[in-house]
Design an enzyme around this catalytic site. Structure first.
Site, PDB file in Angstrom:
ATOM      1  N   ARG A 209      -5.400   0.628  -6.773  1.00 12.16           N
ATOM      2  CA  ARG A 209      -4.119   1.153  -6.280  1.00 12.16           C
ATOM      3  C   ARG A 209      -3.555   2.240  -7.191  1.00 12.16           C
ATOM      4  O   ARG A 209      -2.831   3.118  -6.760  1.00 12.16           O
ATOM      5  CB  ARG A 209      -3.066   0.033  -6.200  1.00 12.16           C
TER       6      ARG A 209
ATOM      7  N   GLY B 292       0.769  -1.241   0.000  1.00 11.58           N
ATOM      8  CA  GLY B 292       0.000   0.000   0.000  1.00 11.58           C
ATOM      9  C   GLY B 292       0.797   1.288   0.000  1.00 11.58           C
ATOM     10  O   GLY B 292       0.353   2.286  -0.540  1.00 11.58           O
TER      11      GLY B 292
ATOM     12  N   ASP C 186      -5.950  -0.323  -1.911  1.00 13.81           N
ATOM     13  CA  ASP C 186      -6.764  -1.166  -2.778  1.00 13.81           C
ATOM     14  C   ASP C 186      -8.054  -1.630  -2.129  1.00 13.81           C
ATOM     15  O   ASP C 186      -8.197  -1.642  -0.910  1.00 13.81           O
ATOM     16  CB  ASP C 186      -5.979  -2.420  -3.169  1.00 13.81           C
TER      17      ASP C 186
ATOM     18  N   GLU D 212       3.960   3.865   6.206  1.00 11.59           N
ATOM     19  CA  GLU D 212       2.745   3.059   6.092  1.00 11.59           C
ATOM     20  C   GLU D 212       1.711   3.798   5.246  1.00 11.59           C
ATOM     21  O   GLU D 212       1.696   5.027   5.217  1.00 11.59           O
ATOM     22  CB  GLU D 212       2.147   2.823   7.489  1.00 11.59           C
ATOM     23  N   ASP D 213       0.829   3.045   4.616  1.00 11.85           N
ATOM     24  CA  ASP D 213      -0.261   3.683   3.885  1.00 11.85           C
ATOM     25  C   ASP D 213      -1.359   4.159   4.844  1.00 11.85           C
ATOM     26  O   ASP D 213      -1.824   5.283   4.760  1.00 11.85           O
ATOM     27  CB  ASP D 213      -0.841   2.757   2.802  1.00 11.85           C
TER      28      ASP D 213
ATOM     29  N   PHE E  75     -14.039   3.095   4.367  1.00 11.18           N
ATOM     30  CA  PHE E  75     -13.061   2.463   3.498  1.00 11.18           C
ATOM     31  C   PHE E  75     -12.641   3.406   2.369  1.00 11.18           C
ATOM     32  O   PHE E  75     -13.470   4.075   1.766  1.00 11.18           O
ATOM     33  CB  PHE E  75     -13.633   1.168   2.915  1.00 11.18           C
ATOM     34  N   VAL E  76     -11.351   3.468   2.113  1.00  5.49           N
ATOM     35  CA  VAL E  76     -10.832   4.326   1.036  1.00  5.49           C
ATOM     36  C   VAL E  76      -9.940   3.517   0.100  1.00  5.49           C
ATOM     37  O   VAL E  76      -9.345   2.516   0.492  1.00  5.49           O
ATOM     38  CB  VAL E  76     -10.034   5.535   1.599  1.00  5.49           C
TER      39      VAL E  76
ATOM     40  N   LYS F  82      -7.006   6.353  10.809  1.00  6.54           N
ATOM     41  CA  LYS F  82      -8.427   6.381  11.189  1.00  6.54           C
ATOM     42  C   LYS F  82      -8.499   6.323  12.708  1.00  6.54           C
ATOM     43  O   LYS F  82      -8.583   5.243  13.295  1.00  6.54           O
ATOM     44  CB  LYS F  82      -9.160   5.167  10.601  1.00  6.54           C
TER      45      LYS F  82
ATOM     46  N   ASP G  61      -5.245   1.676  10.672  1.00  8.04           N
ATOM     47  CA  ASP G  61      -6.686   1.464  10.863  1.00  8.04           C
ATOM     48  C   ASP G  61      -6.904   1.039  12.315  1.00  8.04           C
ATOM     49  O   ASP G  61      -6.995   1.891  13.197  1.00  8.04           O
ATOM     50  CB  ASP G  61      -7.139   0.412   9.838  1.00  8.04           C
TER      51      ASP G  61
HETATM   52  P1  IMP Z   1      -4.535  -2.174  10.791  1.00  6.50           P
HETATM   53  O1  IMP Z   1      -3.589  -3.317  10.985  1.00  6.50           O
HETATM   54  O2  IMP Z   1      -5.929  -2.521  11.259  1.00  6.50           O
HETATM   55  O3  IMP Z   1      -4.056  -0.859  11.319  1.00  6.50           O
HETATM   56  O4  IMP Z   1      -4.753  -2.031   9.234  1.00  6.50           O
HETATM   57  C1  IMP Z   1      -3.745  -1.860   8.413  1.00  6.50           C
HETATM   58  C2  IMP Z   1      -3.983  -2.424   7.031  1.00  6.50           C
HETATM   59  O5  IMP Z   1      -5.362  -2.655   6.674  1.00  6.50           O
HETATM   60  C3  IMP Z   1      -3.489  -1.380   6.070  1.00  6.50           C
HETATM   61  O6  IMP Z   1      -2.111  -1.474   5.865  1.00  6.50           O
HETATM   62  C4  IMP Z   1      -4.310  -1.684   4.835  1.00  6.50           C
HETATM   63  O7  IMP Z   1      -3.682  -2.675   4.069  1.00  6.50           O
HETATM   64  C5  IMP Z   1      -5.610  -2.209   5.350  1.00  6.50           C
HETATM   65  N1  IMP Z   1      -6.641  -1.131   5.364  1.00  6.50           N
HETATM   66  C6  IMP Z   1      -7.217  -0.604   6.449  1.00  6.50           C
HETATM   67  N2  IMP Z   1      -8.130   0.340   6.124  1.00  6.50           N
HETATM   68  C7  IMP Z   1      -8.113   0.403   4.761  1.00  6.50           C
HETATM   69  C8  IMP Z   1      -8.847   1.214   3.808  1.00  6.50           C
HETATM   70  O8  IMP Z   1      -9.696   2.064   4.112  1.00  6.50           O
HETATM   71  N3  IMP Z   1      -8.545   0.984   2.497  1.00  6.50           N
HETATM   72  C9  IMP Z   1      -7.628   0.072   2.082  1.00  6.50           C
HETATM   73  N4  IMP Z   1      -6.924  -0.695   2.950  1.00  6.50           N
HETATM   74  C10 IMP Z   1      -7.169  -0.540   4.278  1.00  6.50           C
HETATM   75 MG    MG Z   2      -0.659  -1.515   4.505  1.00  5.95          MG
END
Ligand code: IMP
Ligand code: MG
Length: 188
Positions: free
Chosen positions: A175, A55, A169, A109-110, A162-163, A141, A113
């Site tokens: 992407r 990402g 993606d 990081e992208d 979700f984005v 977020k 979440d």
């Molecule tokens: P976390 O581990 O819950 O913080 O989530 C991290 C991963 O979930 C990110 O690196 C993304 O790959 C994916 N992700 C979370 N939210 C989104 C979104 O809104 N769009 C796309 N990918 C997301």
């Molecule tokens: Mg990621």
């Protein structure tokens, strides 16, 4: 399969519609600001950027080319498997190649979440004994956070929706979009 709507501000993937949320211009302006902060904070540190694939590839490319300081880059690929309970597991698919010991490491990081990925991954980086460790994310977020995790530079705090686009993606689609689009959850 991806279909681009006639209206430039809506993208449709399968049954889902996404509306323009952050334009390429807004993204680039913010990235320049954050790059300036990193430049000031790391002027003589020769930081090592750990880019989290997939990402963050586009964000990393734009951020790093805005930096007028010496730096190194390396790549990691991690993926999370969330179990039924609150326990989950993070798989490191591709580990860093460069040695982190004594380096000033910045993870790119992208999106943060739930914070699960960083919660799991940061200790693995710390274990490699960097001189310092910071996290820079394009998106965060805050209301989705389930794990209190370290984030040092955030370009945009966004609602829990979700984005896609600009590296992010939906089932691998989207992407390549130059802007960031947000899922429309009410249908007309
Ligand atoms: P976390 O581990 O819950 O913080 O989530 C991290 C991963 O979930 C990110 O690196 C993304 O790959 C994916 N992700 C979370 N939210 C989104 C979104 O809104 N769009 C796309 N990918 C997301
Ligand atoms: Mg990621």
């Amino acid at each position: 399969m991806m279909y681009f709507s006639e209206k430039k501000d809506v993208v449709t993937i399968g049954a889902l519609d996404f509306v323009l949320y952050l334009s390429a211009r807004e993204i680039q302006n913010k990235i320049r600001e954050v790059a300036k902060q990193i430049e000031n904070d790391y002027a003589n540190e020769n930081p090592l950027f750990l880019i989290v694939l997939n990402g963050a590839f586009m964000f990393a490319a734009d951020l790093i080319r805005n930096l007028d300081i010496a730096c190194d880059v390396d790549f990691v690929k991690v993926s999370s498997y969330k179990g039924l309970a609150s326990t989950g597991r993070l798989d490191v698919k591709i580990a860093n190649e460069k040695e982190l010991k004594g380096r000033h490491v910045i993870i790119l990081e992208d999106i943060v979440d739930s914070g699960f990925t960083l919660d799991q991954y940061l200790p693995m980086v710390q274990a490699q004994d960097p001189a310092s460790l910071k996290v820079c994310t394009l998106l965060e977020k805050p209301e989705a956070k389930k794990f209190e995790t370290q984030v040092d530079y955030t370009c945009f705090k966004i609602p829990t929706k979700f984005v896609i686009g600009y590296g992010l993606d939906f089932d691998e689609a989207g992407r390549n979009l130059p802007h960031i689009y947000q899922l429309i959850d009410e249908y007309r």
